[in-house]
Design an enzyme around this catalytic site. Structure first.
Site, mmCIF file in Angstrom:
data_model
loop_
_atom_site.group_PDB
_atom_site.id
_atom_site.type_symbol
_atom_site.label_atom_id
_atom_site.label_comp_id
_atom_site.label_asym_id
_atom_site.label_seq_id
_atom_site.Cartn_x
_atom_site.Cartn_y
_atom_site.Cartn_z
ATOM 1 N N THR A 134 9.493 -1.593 29.477
ATOM 2 C CA THR A 134 9.164 -0.273 28.938
ATOM 3 C C THR A 134 10.281 0.245 28.040
ATOM 4 O O THR A 134 11.418 -0.223 28.101
ATOM 5 C CB THR A 134 8.865 0.738 30.058
ATOM 6 O OG1 THR A 134 8.110 1.817 29.487
ATOM 7 C CG2 THR A 134 10.137 1.297 30.703
ATOM 8 N N SER B 10 9.849 11.379 24.919
ATOM 9 C CA SER B 10 10.405 10.264 25.679
ATOM 10 C C SER B 10 11.296 10.799 26.793
ATOM 11 O O SER B 10 12.456 11.126 26.553
ATOM 12 C CB SER B 10 11.204 9.335 24.762
ATOM 13 O OG SER B 10 11.676 8.246 25.518
ATOM 14 N N GLY C 122 7.175 -8.076 29.871
ATOM 15 C CA GLY C 122 6.860 -6.699 29.505
ATOM 16 C C GLY C 122 7.996 -5.782 29.938
ATOM 17 O O GLY C 122 8.484 -5.886 31.059
ATOM 18 N N ASP D 68 5.951 1.188 11.780
ATOM 19 C CA ASP D 68 5.302 2.500 11.747
ATOM 20 C C ASP D 68 4.682 2.837 10.399
ATOM 21 O O ASP D 68 4.193 3.959 10.195
ATOM 22 C CB ASP D 68 6.298 3.588 12.173
ATOM 23 C CG ASP D 68 6.613 3.488 13.652
ATOM 24 O OD1 ASP D 68 5.663 3.310 14.433
ATOM 25 O OD2 ASP D 68 7.793 3.558 14.019
ATOM 26 N N ARG E 60 1.215 7.612 27.204
ATOM 27 C CA ARG E 60 0.852 7.535 25.779
ATOM 28 C C ARG E 60 0.557 6.094 25.374
ATOM 29 O O ARG E 60 -0.299 5.838 24.529
ATOM 30 C CB ARG E 60 1.918 8.163 24.892
ATOM 31 C CG ARG E 60 1.370 8.445 23.507
ATOM 32 C CD ARG E 60 2.117 9.493 22.723
ATOM 33 N NE ARG E 60 3.488 9.180 22.446
ATOM 34 C CZ ARG E 60 4.523 9.739 23.056
ATOM 35 N NH1 ARG E 60 4.353 10.617 24.015
ATOM 36 N NH2 ARG E 60 5.756 9.399 22.724
ATOM 37 N N ASP F 241 1.936 0.686 20.763
ATOM 38 C CA ASP F 241 1.698 1.719 19.747
ATOM 39 C C ASP F 241 1.187 1.117 18.432
ATOM 40 O O ASP F 241 0.485 1.769 17.665
ATOM 41 C CB ASP F 241 2.985 2.496 19.425
ATOM 42 C CG ASP F 241 3.860 2.777 20.628
ATOM 43 O OD1 ASP F 241 3.807 2.005 21.591
ATOM 44 O OD2 ASP F 241 4.617 3.756 20.599
HETATM 45 N N1 GLY Z 1 5.027 5.525 18.626
HETATM 46 C C1 GLY Z 1 6.050 6.202 19.323
HETATM 47 C C2 GLY Z 1 5.587 7.080 20.402
HETATM 48 O O1 GLY Z 1 4.410 7.081 20.765
HETATM 49 O O2 GLY Z 1 6.417 7.807 20.923
#
Ligand code: GLY
Length: 363
Positions: free
Chosen positions: A208, A330, A206, A88, A220, A148
Protein backbone atom coordinates in the site's frame (compact mmCIF):
# COMPACT_ATOMS: atom_id res chain seq x y z
CA UNK A 1 -32.13 17.16 -3.56
CA UNK A 2 -29.68 16.52 -6.40
CA UNK A 3 -30.81 19.64 -8.26
CA UNK A 4 -30.13 21.71 -5.12
CA UNK A 5 -26.69 20.11 -4.84
CA UNK A 6 -26.03 21.05 -8.47
CA UNK A 7 -26.87 24.70 -7.71
CA UNK A 8 -24.70 24.55 -4.60
CA UNK A 9 -21.76 23.11 -6.57
CA UNK A 10 -22.07 25.70 -9.31
CA UNK A 11 -22.02 28.48 -6.71
CA UNK A 12 -18.77 27.03 -5.37
CA UNK A 13 -17.23 26.88 -8.83
CA UNK A 14 -18.27 30.49 -9.37
CA UNK A 15 -16.64 31.42 -6.06
CA UNK A 16 -13.50 29.46 -6.97
CA UNK A 17 -13.18 31.37 -10.24
CA UNK A 18 -12.27 34.53 -8.30
CA UNK A 19 -9.16 32.81 -6.89
CA UNK A 20 -8.24 30.22 -9.52
CA UNK A 21 -7.96 32.02 -12.86
CA UNK A 22 -4.38 31.34 -13.89
CA UNK A 23 -3.67 28.93 -11.08
CA UNK A 24 -5.36 25.83 -9.68
CA UNK A 25 -6.75 24.77 -6.30
CA UNK A 26 -4.47 22.58 -4.19
CA UNK A 27 -5.21 18.87 -3.95
CA UNK A 28 -6.73 19.21 -0.48
CA UNK A 29 -8.16 22.19 1.35
CA UNK A 30 -6.94 23.66 4.66
CA UNK A 31 -9.84 23.89 7.10
CA UNK A 32 -12.13 23.45 4.10
CA UNK A 33 -10.62 26.33 2.13
CA UNK A 34 -8.67 25.58 -1.03
CA UNK A 35 -5.53 27.66 -1.49
CA UNK A 36 -3.71 27.93 -4.84
CA UNK A 37 -1.54 24.96 -5.72
CA UNK A 38 2.18 25.66 -5.69
CA UNK A 39 4.16 23.49 -8.08
CA UNK A 40 2.62 20.70 -10.11
CA UNK A 41 0.40 17.80 -9.14
CA UNK A 42 -1.85 15.09 -10.57
CA UNK A 43 -4.96 17.09 -9.77
CA UNK A 44 -5.06 20.29 -11.85
CA UNK A 45 -7.35 18.73 -14.47
CA UNK A 46 -10.13 18.35 -11.92
CA UNK A 47 -10.60 22.12 -11.70
CA UNK A 48 -10.84 22.31 -15.50
CA UNK A 49 -13.30 19.43 -15.42
CA UNK A 50 -15.45 21.25 -12.87
CA UNK A 51 -15.49 24.32 -15.12
CA UNK A 52 -16.61 22.15 -18.04
CA UNK A 53 -19.37 20.60 -15.95
CA UNK A 54 -20.47 24.05 -14.72
CA UNK A 55 -20.55 25.17 -18.36
CA UNK A 56 -22.61 22.17 -19.41
CA UNK A 57 -25.05 22.69 -16.53
CA UNK A 58 -25.51 26.42 -17.12
CA UNK A 59 -24.34 27.23 -20.67
CA UNK A 60 -22.68 30.28 -19.09
CA UNK A 61 -19.69 31.06 -21.33
CA UNK A 62 -17.61 32.41 -18.42
CA UNK A 63 -16.88 28.84 -17.29
CA UNK A 64 -16.07 27.74 -20.82
CA UNK A 65 -13.75 30.69 -21.44
CA UNK A 66 -11.70 30.01 -18.33
CA UNK A 67 -11.47 26.29 -19.11
CA UNK A 68 -10.36 27.07 -22.68
CA UNK A 69 -7.69 29.48 -21.40
CA UNK A 70 -6.22 26.65 -19.32
CA UNK A 71 -5.39 24.55 -22.39
CA UNK A 72 -2.23 26.66 -22.90
CA UNK A 73 -1.14 25.85 -19.34
CA UNK A 74 -1.52 22.12 -19.99
CA UNK A 75 0.30 22.47 -23.30
CA UNK A 76 3.19 24.28 -21.60
CA UNK A 77 3.46 21.52 -19.03
CA UNK A 78 4.21 19.08 -21.84
CA UNK A 79 6.55 21.50 -23.66
CA UNK A 80 8.57 22.20 -20.53
CA UNK A 81 8.21 18.82 -18.82
CA UNK A 82 6.50 20.21 -15.73
CA UNK A 83 5.18 17.44 -13.50
CA UNK A 84 4.33 15.11 -16.38
CA UNK A 85 6.83 12.31 -15.75
CA UNK A 86 4.18 10.04 -14.25
CA UNK A 87 1.05 8.10 -15.18
CA UNK A 88 -1.29 10.88 -14.07
CA UNK A 89 -1.40 12.25 -17.61
CA UNK A 90 -4.85 10.71 -17.91
CA UNK A 91 -6.27 12.56 -14.93
CA UNK A 92 -4.59 15.78 -16.11
CA UNK A 93 -5.35 15.76 -19.82
CA UNK A 94 -8.69 13.98 -20.00
CA UNK A 95 -10.60 16.46 -17.89
CA UNK A 96 -8.85 19.51 -19.35
CA UNK A 97 -8.09 18.80 -23.02
CA UNK A 98 -10.24 15.80 -24.01
CA UNK A 99 -13.18 17.51 -22.27
CA UNK A 100 -12.48 20.77 -24.14
CA UNK A 101 -12.37 18.86 -27.42
CA UNK A 102 -15.50 16.82 -26.71
CA UNK A 103 -17.52 19.85 -25.63
CA UNK A 104 -16.29 22.45 -28.14
CA UNK A 105 -14.23 20.69 -30.82
CA UNK A 106 -11.16 22.77 -29.85
CA UNK A 107 -8.28 21.54 -32.06
CA UNK A 108 -5.43 22.67 -29.81
CA UNK A 109 -7.00 20.70 -26.97
CA UNK A 110 -7.14 17.60 -29.18
CA UNK A 111 -3.46 17.93 -30.20
CA UNK A 112 -2.39 18.46 -26.59
CA UNK A 113 -4.32 15.40 -25.40
CA UNK A 114 -2.74 13.30 -28.18
CA UNK A 115 0.74 14.39 -27.05
CA UNK A 116 -0.08 13.54 -23.43
CA UNK A 117 -1.24 10.07 -24.50
CA UNK A 118 2.10 9.47 -26.25
CA UNK A 119 3.89 10.16 -23.00
CA UNK A 120 1.54 7.88 -21.07
CA UNK A 121 2.00 5.09 -23.60
CA UNK A 122 5.77 5.52 -23.23
CA UNK A 123 5.54 4.44 -19.60
CA UNK A 124 4.38 0.93 -20.54
CA UNK A 125 6.78 -1.89 -19.67
CA UNK A 126 6.83 -5.04 -21.78
CA UNK A 127 8.47 -6.76 -18.80
CA UNK A 128 5.48 -7.06 -16.49
CA UNK A 129 2.96 -5.63 -19.00
CA UNK A 130 1.98 -2.50 -17.14
CA UNK A 131 2.20 1.29 -17.11
CA UNK A 132 4.58 2.46 -14.40
CA UNK A 133 2.97 4.90 -12.03
CA UNK A 134 5.67 7.08 -10.58
CA UNK A 135 9.32 7.92 -11.00
CA UNK A 136 11.97 7.35 -13.59
CA UNK A 137 10.96 4.37 -15.77
CA UNK A 138 14.46 2.95 -15.33
CA UNK A 139 14.41 3.20 -11.56
CA UNK A 140 13.97 -0.25 -9.98
CA UNK A 141 12.44 1.16 -6.79
CA UNK A 142 9.40 2.39 -8.69
CA UNK A 143 8.80 -0.65 -10.90
CA UNK A 144 5.12 -0.94 -10.00
CA UNK A 145 1.59 -0.17 -11.09
CA UNK A 146 -1.07 1.42 -8.95
CA UNK A 147 -4.81 0.81 -9.08
CA UNK A 148 -5.51 4.54 -9.66
CA UNK A 149 -4.11 4.18 -13.19
CA UNK A 150 -7.37 2.55 -14.29
CA UNK A 151 -8.58 6.14 -14.59
CA UNK A 152 -5.59 7.17 -16.72
CA UNK A 153 -6.07 4.57 -19.43
CA UNK A 154 -9.32 6.01 -20.84
CA UNK A 155 -7.03 8.65 -22.43
CA UNK A 156 -5.44 5.82 -24.44
CA UNK A 157 -8.76 4.27 -25.50
CA UNK A 158 -9.93 7.71 -26.55
CA UNK A 159 -6.86 8.28 -28.76
CA UNK A 160 -7.43 4.99 -30.56
CA UNK A 161 -11.08 5.86 -31.10
CA UNK A 162 -10.14 9.32 -32.30
CA UNK A 163 -7.22 8.40 -34.59
CA UNK A 164 -7.95 4.81 -35.62
CA UNK A 165 -4.52 3.78 -34.30
CA UNK A 166 -5.18 0.70 -32.13
CA UNK A 167 -1.75 0.76 -30.45
CA UNK A 168 -3.00 3.00 -27.65
CA UNK A 169 -6.04 0.89 -26.81
CA UNK A 170 -3.85 -2.19 -26.99
CA UNK A 171 -1.54 -0.79 -24.29
CA UNK A 172 -4.58 0.20 -22.22
CA UNK A 173 -6.02 -3.32 -22.47
CA UNK A 174 -2.72 -4.96 -21.56
CA UNK A 175 -2.29 -2.68 -18.56
CA UNK A 176 -5.90 -3.34 -17.52
CA UNK A 177 -5.45 -7.12 -17.76
CA UNK A 178 -2.33 -7.05 -15.60
CA UNK A 179 -3.91 -4.68 -13.07
CA UNK A 180 -7.01 -6.81 -12.65
CA UNK A 181 -4.90 -9.97 -12.28
CA UNK A 182 -2.48 -8.60 -9.70
CA UNK A 183 -4.32 -5.86 -7.81
CA UNK A 184 -7.68 -7.56 -7.24
CA UNK A 185 -7.62 -10.23 -4.58
CA UNK A 186 -9.83 -13.33 -4.52
CA UNK A 187 -12.36 -11.64 -2.26
CA UNK A 188 -12.46 -8.64 -4.64
CA UNK A 189 -10.68 -6.29 -2.25
CA UNK A 190 -7.74 -4.49 -3.88
CA UNK A 191 -4.07 -3.80 -3.41
CA UNK A 192 -3.16 -0.17 -3.90
CA UNK A 193 0.14 -0.82 -5.69
CA UNK A 194 1.89 -3.89 -7.04
CA UNK A 195 5.62 -4.42 -7.67
CA UNK A 196 7.31 -6.37 -10.46
CA UNK A 197 10.87 -7.53 -11.01
CA UNK A 198 12.31 -5.07 -13.54
CA UNK A 199 14.70 -7.66 -15.03
CA UNK A 200 12.21 -10.47 -15.54
CA UNK A 201 8.75 -8.92 -15.18
CA UNK A 202 7.99 -11.43 -12.42
CA UNK A 203 5.05 -10.41 -10.23
CA UNK A 204 6.36 -9.65 -6.75
CA UNK A 205 3.98 -8.21 -4.15
CA UNK A 206 1.13 -5.88 -3.33
CA UNK A 207 2.09 -2.90 -1.18
CA UNK A 208 0.00 0.00 0.00
CA UNK A 209 0.95 3.65 -0.34
CA UNK A 210 -2.09 5.49 1.01
CA UNK A 211 -3.96 2.69 2.74
CA UNK A 212 -3.76 1.32 6.29
CA UNK A 213 -1.62 -1.74 5.54
CA UNK A 214 -0.45 -3.90 2.66
CA UNK A 215 -3.30 -6.35 3.13
CA UNK A 216 -6.05 -3.84 3.93
CA UNK A 217 -8.32 -2.28 1.32
CA UNK A 218 -7.78 1.45 0.77
CA UNK A 219 -11.25 2.87 0.11
CA UNK A 220 -10.29 5.15 -2.75
CA UNK A 221 -8.31 2.37 -4.40
CA UNK A 222 -11.43 0.21 -4.29
CA UNK A 223 -13.42 3.11 -5.77
CA UNK A 224 -10.83 3.53 -8.56
CA UNK A 225 -11.36 -0.18 -9.30
CA UNK A 226 -15.16 0.26 -9.49
CA UNK A 227 -14.95 3.31 -11.71
CA UNK A 228 -11.98 2.07 -13.75
CA UNK A 229 -13.59 -1.23 -14.75
CA UNK A 230 -16.80 0.59 -15.71
CA UNK A 231 -14.92 3.11 -17.87
CA UNK A 232 -12.88 0.36 -19.54
CA UNK A 233 -16.11 -1.51 -20.23
CA UNK A 234 -17.55 1.63 -21.82
CA UNK A 235 -14.74 1.56 -24.40
CA UNK A 236 -14.09 -2.16 -24.86
CA UNK A 237 -17.47 -3.81 -24.16
CA UNK A 238 -15.37 -6.75 -22.97
CA UNK A 239 -17.90 -9.01 -21.23
CA UNK A 240 -15.23 -10.45 -18.93
CA UNK A 241 -15.15 -7.08 -17.15
CA UNK A 242 -18.73 -7.43 -15.92
CA UNK A 243 -18.05 -10.01 -13.16
CA UNK A 244 -14.99 -8.01 -12.11
CA UNK A 245 -17.04 -4.82 -11.90
CA UNK A 246 -19.76 -6.68 -9.99
CA UNK A 247 -17.22 -8.17 -7.59
CA UNK A 248 -15.36 -4.97 -6.72
CA UNK A 249 -18.60 -2.99 -6.48
CA UNK A 250 -20.34 -5.56 -4.28
CA UNK A 251 -17.26 -5.57 -2.08
CA UNK A 252 -17.17 -1.75 -1.88
CA UNK A 253 -20.85 -1.51 -1.00
CA UNK A 254 -20.72 -4.36 1.54
CA UNK A 255 -18.12 -2.47 3.58
CA UNK A 256 -20.00 0.82 3.86
CA UNK A 257 -21.00 1.94 7.33
CA UNK A 258 -24.52 3.03 8.18
CA UNK A 259 -24.33 6.45 6.50
CA UNK A 260 -23.13 4.84 3.25
CA UNK A 261 -19.85 6.78 3.11
CA UNK A 262 -16.73 4.63 3.43
CA UNK A 263 -14.07 4.94 6.05
CA UNK A 264 -10.76 5.94 4.46
CA UNK A 265 -9.69 2.30 4.57
CA UNK A 266 -12.24 -0.49 4.32
CA UNK A 267 -10.50 -2.48 7.01
CA UNK A 268 -12.57 -0.24 9.32
CA UNK A 269 -16.28 -0.90 9.46
CA UNK A 270 -17.18 1.14 12.55
CA UNK A 271 -15.72 3.56 15.09
CA UNK A 272 -14.15 7.00 14.91
CA UNK A 273 -11.89 6.65 11.87
CA UNK A 274 -12.22 9.39 9.23
CA UNK A 275 -14.34 8.85 6.14
CA UNK A 276 -13.32 9.42 2.52
CA UNK A 277 -16.23 11.15 0.80
CA UNK A 278 -14.27 11.28 -2.46
CA UNK A 279 -14.30 7.48 -2.66
CA UNK A 280 -18.10 7.49 -2.50
CA UNK A 281 -18.33 10.06 -5.32
CA UNK A 282 -15.88 8.09 -7.52
CA UNK A 283 -17.72 4.81 -6.95
CA UNK A 284 -21.05 6.51 -7.72
CA UNK A 285 -19.72 7.60 -11.13
CA UNK A 286 -18.57 4.06 -11.87
CA UNK A 287 -21.94 2.57 -10.92
CA UNK A 288 -23.82 5.15 -12.99
CA UNK A 289 -21.56 4.53 -16.00
CA UNK A 290 -22.03 0.74 -15.84
CA UNK A 291 -25.79 1.18 -15.40
CA UNK A 292 -25.86 2.45 -19.00
CA UNK A 293 -25.00 -1.05 -20.20
CA UNK A 294 -26.04 -3.50 -17.46
CA UNK A 295 -28.95 -2.69 -15.20
CA UNK A 296 -28.37 -3.56 -11.55
CA UNK A 297 -31.19 -2.47 -9.23
CA UNK A 298 -29.22 -3.14 -6.06
CA UNK A 299 -26.16 -1.13 -7.15
CA UNK A 300 -28.34 1.72 -8.35
CA UNK A 301 -30.19 1.86 -5.03
CA UNK A 302 -26.92 1.90 -3.08
CA UNK A 303 -25.54 4.56 -5.39
CA UNK A 304 -28.56 6.74 -4.71
CA UNK A 305 -28.09 6.21 -0.96
CA UNK A 306 -24.43 7.28 -1.19
CA UNK A 307 -25.35 10.38 -3.17
CA UNK A 308 -28.15 11.27 -0.75
CA UNK A 309 -25.79 10.89 2.16
CA UNK A 310 -23.21 13.13 0.47
CA UNK A 311 -25.90 15.74 -0.20
CA UNK A 312 -27.40 15.72 3.28
CA UNK A 313 -24.40 15.13 5.56
CA UNK A 314 -21.22 16.05 3.74
CA UNK A 315 -21.69 19.34 1.88
CA UNK A 316 -19.44 22.12 3.08
CA UNK A 317 -20.63 25.22 4.90
CA UNK A 318 -21.40 28.44 2.99
CA UNK A 319 -18.01 30.05 3.75
CA UNK A 320 -15.99 27.21 2.22
CA UNK A 321 -14.85 27.29 -1.41
CA UNK A 322 -15.02 23.48 -1.56
CA UNK A 323 -18.06 21.28 -2.15
CA UNK A 324 -17.63 17.99 -0.27
CA UNK A 325 -16.01 17.86 3.14
CA UNK A 326 -14.36 14.88 4.82
CA UNK A 327 -12.31 13.62 1.93
CA UNK A 328 -9.07 11.89 2.92
CA UNK A 329 -6.03 12.40 0.68
CA UNK A 330 -3.55 10.21 2.51
CA UNK A 331 -3.86 9.43 6.19
CA UNK A 332 -0.45 7.69 6.38
CA UNK A 333 1.12 10.91 5.05
CA UNK A 334 -0.60 13.08 7.66
CA UNK A 335 -3.73 14.28 5.82
CA UNK A 336 -6.76 15.37 7.83
CA UNK A 337 -10.41 15.21 6.71
CA UNK A 338 -10.67 18.00 4.14
CA UNK A 339 -12.22 18.87 0.79
CA UNK A 340 -10.37 17.05 -2.01
CA UNK A 341 -10.52 18.59 -5.46
CA UNK A 342 -11.13 15.23 -7.18
CA UNK A 343 -13.93 14.50 -4.69
CA UNK A 344 -15.59 17.75 -5.72
CA UNK A 345 -15.09 16.89 -9.40
CA UNK A 346 -16.51 13.35 -9.15
CA UNK A 347 -19.42 14.57 -7.04
CA UNK A 348 -20.30 17.06 -9.78
CA UNK A 349 -19.85 14.37 -12.42
CA UNK A 350 -22.18 12.04 -10.50
CA UNK A 351 -24.74 14.86 -10.21
CA UNK A 352 -24.44 15.45 -13.95
CA UNK A 353 -25.04 11.73 -14.57
CA UNK A 354 -28.17 11.84 -12.36
CA UNK A 355 -29.37 15.04 -14.04
CA UNK A 356 -28.71 13.88 -17.59
CA UNK A 357 -28.29 10.11 -18.06
CA UNK A 358 -27.35 10.79 -21.72
CA UNK A 359 -24.37 12.95 -20.69
CA UNK A 360 -21.31 12.24 -22.83
CA UNK A 361 -18.47 11.52 -20.44
CA UNK A 362 -15.14 13.34 -20.72
CA UNK A 363 -13.16 10.15 -19.97
N1 GLY B 1 -4.37 9.08 -7.45
C1 GLY B 1 -3.97 9.50 -6.16
C2 GLY B 1 -5.01 9.39 -5.13
O1 GLY B 1 -6.08 8.82 -5.36
O2 GLY B 1 -4.77 9.90 -4.05
Amino acid sequence: MFEEAIDYSIEKVKKGMCSFKDCFPAEESRNNIYLPKEGYSWTEGFWSGMLWLAYEFTKDETYKNLAISQIDIFQRRLDENLGVDNHDLGFLYTLSCVAAYKVTGNKKARETALRAADRLKGRFHEKGQFIQAWGDPNGEENYRLIIDCLLNIPLLYWVSQETGNDEYADIAKRHLKTSLEVAIREDFTTYHTFYFNPKTGERLEGVTHQGYSNDSCWARGQAWAVCGTAFSYAYTKDESLIPVFNGVTECFLSKLPQDNIPYWDMIFTGGEEPRDTSAAAIAACGILEMERYVHNEKFLKSCKSMMESLCTRYLTEEWSNGILKEGMYSKPHGSKPECNIWGDYFFMEALMRCHNPEWKMYW
